[in-house]
Design an enzyme around this catalytic site. Structure first.
Site, PDB file in Angstrom:
ATOM      1  N   GLY A 128       6.956   5.142   7.880  1.00  0.00           N
ATOM      2  CA  GLY A 128       6.048   6.281   8.025  1.00  0.00           C
ATOM      3  C   GLY A 128       6.286   6.949   9.361  1.00  0.00           C
ATOM      4  CB  SER A 129       4.231   9.329  11.257  1.00  0.00           C
ATOM      5  OG  SER A 129       3.040   8.579  11.306  1.00  0.00           O
ATOM      6  CB  THR A 130       7.115   7.924  15.602  1.00  0.00           C
ATOM      7  OG1 THR A 130       8.441   7.966  15.055  1.00  0.00           O
ATOM      8  CG2 THR A 130       7.161   7.244  16.957  1.00  0.00           C
ATOM      9  CE  LYS A 189      -1.951   2.780   2.923  1.00  0.00           C
ATOM     10  NZ  LYS A 189      -1.979   4.002   2.103  1.00  0.00           N
ATOM     11  CB  VAL A 198       1.010   5.584  11.354  1.00  0.00           C
ATOM     12  CG1 VAL A 198       0.372   4.407  10.638  1.00  0.00           C
ATOM     13  CG2 VAL A 198       0.123   6.814  11.217  1.00  0.00           C
ATOM     14  N   GLY A 199       3.396   4.126  13.212  1.00  0.00           N
ATOM     15  CA  GLY A 199       4.241   2.960  13.484  1.00  0.00           C
ATOM     16  C   GLY A 199       3.812   2.269  14.774  1.00  0.00           C
ATOM     17  CD  GLU A 207      13.886   1.415   8.570  1.00  0.00           C
ATOM     18  OE1 GLU A 207      14.393   2.483   8.955  1.00  0.00           O
ATOM     19  OE2 GLU A 207      14.446   0.316   8.703  1.00  0.00           O
ATOM     20  CB  CYS A 259      13.129   9.606   7.915  1.00  0.00           C
ATOM     21  SG  CYS A 259      14.060   8.716   6.653  1.00  0.00           S
ATOM     22  CD  GLU A 261       9.923  13.112  11.278  1.00  0.00           C
ATOM     23  OE1 GLU A 261       8.752  12.705  11.444  1.00  0.00           O
ATOM     24  OE2 GLU A 261      10.793  12.468  10.669  1.00  0.00           O
TER      25      GLU A 261
END
Ligand code: NAD
Length: 502
Positions: A241-243, A188, A245-246, A263, A297, A395
């Site tokens: 992606g972002s922390t 995706k 959503v991680g 990542e 990143c 960030e």
């Protein structure tokens, strides 16, 4: 500031309509497509299918069937490797088309994206080479009665979820290694920048990847991504992606104890000592902060400068930042393109405003650049930043550089390590001891010494702390997509546990 292609000229070009790839077939979704407005030109350039949960379920089922009963995991590594090499050649052949899509959908400079596509070709070839070398271990040292063989088996179905900032490069840091191991995948891409990933689907079909092995579902994270991280038929999730959503991904995956590779975000320091080659550093500071409009990143978004050189360095970085060419991503001389969405632009501007209120000073830039189209931001330098300020800890994901200062090496290390992220860092000194000491004490997955943001397919990449989990690239990259199985084989007559042999 440059404008090469006007919004009107771009609008007159045909908008590309993309479909989804499920079980070898190109299909449309049921909902209205997602229209992608070019962040640089403000006009619609691509339409992606708004995939549904049902589409994602079909894709997961296709990948499961292709793994459990299809030819891909059963092929020899040599056969899979040949297909990956063919894919690399086809990517190279369609590099201009891929670069255009990433440039116009993400607002990235075209010359930069061409470099990313070339880098991706190298990664696909590297994965093809590693495919031939995937192997386990054997133990012939366990006594006359035992032979131990440790197998590496493909882990199974892998969900691959990618962000918008390096659309083609990042899918290439995951998919070829998963395929090299013999896995099947559901991919995706970001709903903002799906075009190049869908073209990759065409390329993989042409290269000979069997139906169902790579499925590409477009749409939002909530609709498509969430089920890809939770479904019991998925064995592993590889997410960039972002922390935030991680963390969600890990929570979802935990319900069925899937393997996760994450990542995530970064807030990367560059520590500079007075004996550094400042000419080289000034260039690296500007590159590190403004490459990809800071939507990176790995952005070197925190300068940690020795107090004795701080004001000189800030003045020199500001002087060079003035020459950074911000403008039309389709102009081959542009160095910095557009900000991904108006909402993201507002978020970046909010960080700058909050930093000013907290006492930071704008040494350069600080706001929007008006090109008469899209959303662009001036390369920005904030001085007088202190370690506790939000802009020094979070960030920003925009072209905003925060400058902090230190007196001693210990203090520099403490500032660098004081935040939640640990993706990468830079250290600048001509003294070998200083570089190595700092390099070993920084808690980050990559530390550059007297350079910044260099990379190679051979070098592992990933984060400490809340920057991620696991490593991509490097010689273990294929192993990451495997399970380990022990075959414990008995030779000769076995000594019974209970019933003595007669
Ligand atoms: P994001 O987390 O918003 O989205 C990333 C992907 O996750 C997208 O495809 C999105 O649709 C999907 N997603 C969103 N919600 C989801 C959900 N509930 N379940 C499953 N998937 C979901 O990130 P972004 O804004 O696209 O990208 C920027 C972020 O990515 C930054 O934080 C950046 O640091 C990070 N990033 C990290 C690396 C790295 O290698 N460490 C590389 C590039 C980007």
């Amino acid at each position: 500031m440059t404008v090469l292609v006007t919004p009107k000229a771009l609008a007159n070009q045909t908008v590309r309509d993309f479909k989804m790839l499920i079980d070898g077939k190109w299909i449309s979704g049921n909902a209205a497509p997602i229209e992608r407005v070019a962040p640089s030109h403000g006009v619609v350039v691509s339409r992606f299918q708004a995939g549904s949960k049902a589409d994602a379920l079909r894709a997961i089922a296709a990948a499961r069937k292709a793994f459990d009963t299809g030819p891909w995991p059963r092929m020899t590594a040599s056969e899979r490797s040949a297909i990956l090499l063919k894919a690399a050649d086809l990517i190279a052949a369609r590099a201009d088309e891929l670069a255009y899509l990433d440039a116009i959908e993400a607002g990235k400079p075209i010359s930069q994206v061409k470099g990313e596509i070339a880098g991706s070709v190298d990664i696909w070839r590297y994965a093809a080479a590693l495919a031939r070398d995937l192997h386990g271990e054997s133990y012939n040292t366990l006594g006359d009665g035992t032979l131990g063989v440790v197998l590496r088996e493909a882990i199974g179905v892998v969900s691959i979820i990618t962000p918008w900032n390096f659309p083609f490069l990042i899918v290439g840091q995951k998919l070829p290694f998963a395929l090299a191991a013999g896995c099947t995948c559901v991919v995706k891409p970001s709903e903002l920048t799906s075009g190049s990933t869908i073209v990759l689907g065409e390329i993989l079909q042409e290269a000979g990847v069997p139906d169902g092995v790579v499925n590409i579902v477009t749409g939002t994270g909530a609709e498509v991504g969430a089920i890809m991280t939770a479904h019991p038929d998925v064995d592993m999730v590889s997410f960039t992606g972002s922390t935030g959503v991680g963390k969600l991904t890990m929570t979802n995956a935990a319900q069925t104890l899937k393997k996760v590779s994450l990542e995530l975000g970064g807030k990367n320091p560059q520590i500079v000592f007075p004996d550094a080659d400042l000419d080289a550093f000034i260039d690296a500071a500007v590159f590190g902060a403004y490459f990809n409009a800071g939507e990176c990143c790995n952005a070197g978004s925190r300068l940690i400068l020795h107090k004795s050189i701080a004001s000189d360095v800030v003045a020199r970085v500001a002087a060079l930042a003035k020459h950074v060419k911000v403008g039309d991503p389709l102009d081959p001389t542009t160095q910095v393109g557009a900000i991904i969405t108006p909402q993201h632009f507002d978020k970046i501007a909010g960080y700058v405003a909050a930093a000013k209120s907290a006492g930071a000073e704008v040494a350069h830039g600080g706001g929007a650049l008006d090109l008469g189209m899209g959303q662009f931001m001036a390369p920005t330098i904030l001085s007088q930043v202190t370690p506790g300020m939000t802009v020094a800890r979070e960030e920003v994901f925009g072209p905003v550089l925060s400058v902090l200062t230190f007196d001693t090496a210990e203090e520099a290390i403490e500032i660098a390590n004081s935040i939640d992220y640990g993706l990468s860092a830079g250290v600048w000194s001509k003294d070998f001891d200083t570089c190595l000491t700092i390099g070993r004490r920084i808690r980050a997955g990559t530390v550059w010494m007297n350079t910044f943001m260099d990379g190679a397919s051979e070098l592992p990449f990933g984060g400490y702390k809340q920057s991620g989990l696991g490593r991509e690239l490097g010689r273990h990259a294929v192993e990451d997509y495997t399970e380990t199985k022990t075959l414990n084989m008995h030779i000769g007559s076995r000594t019974n546990w209970w019933m003595p042999r007669t």
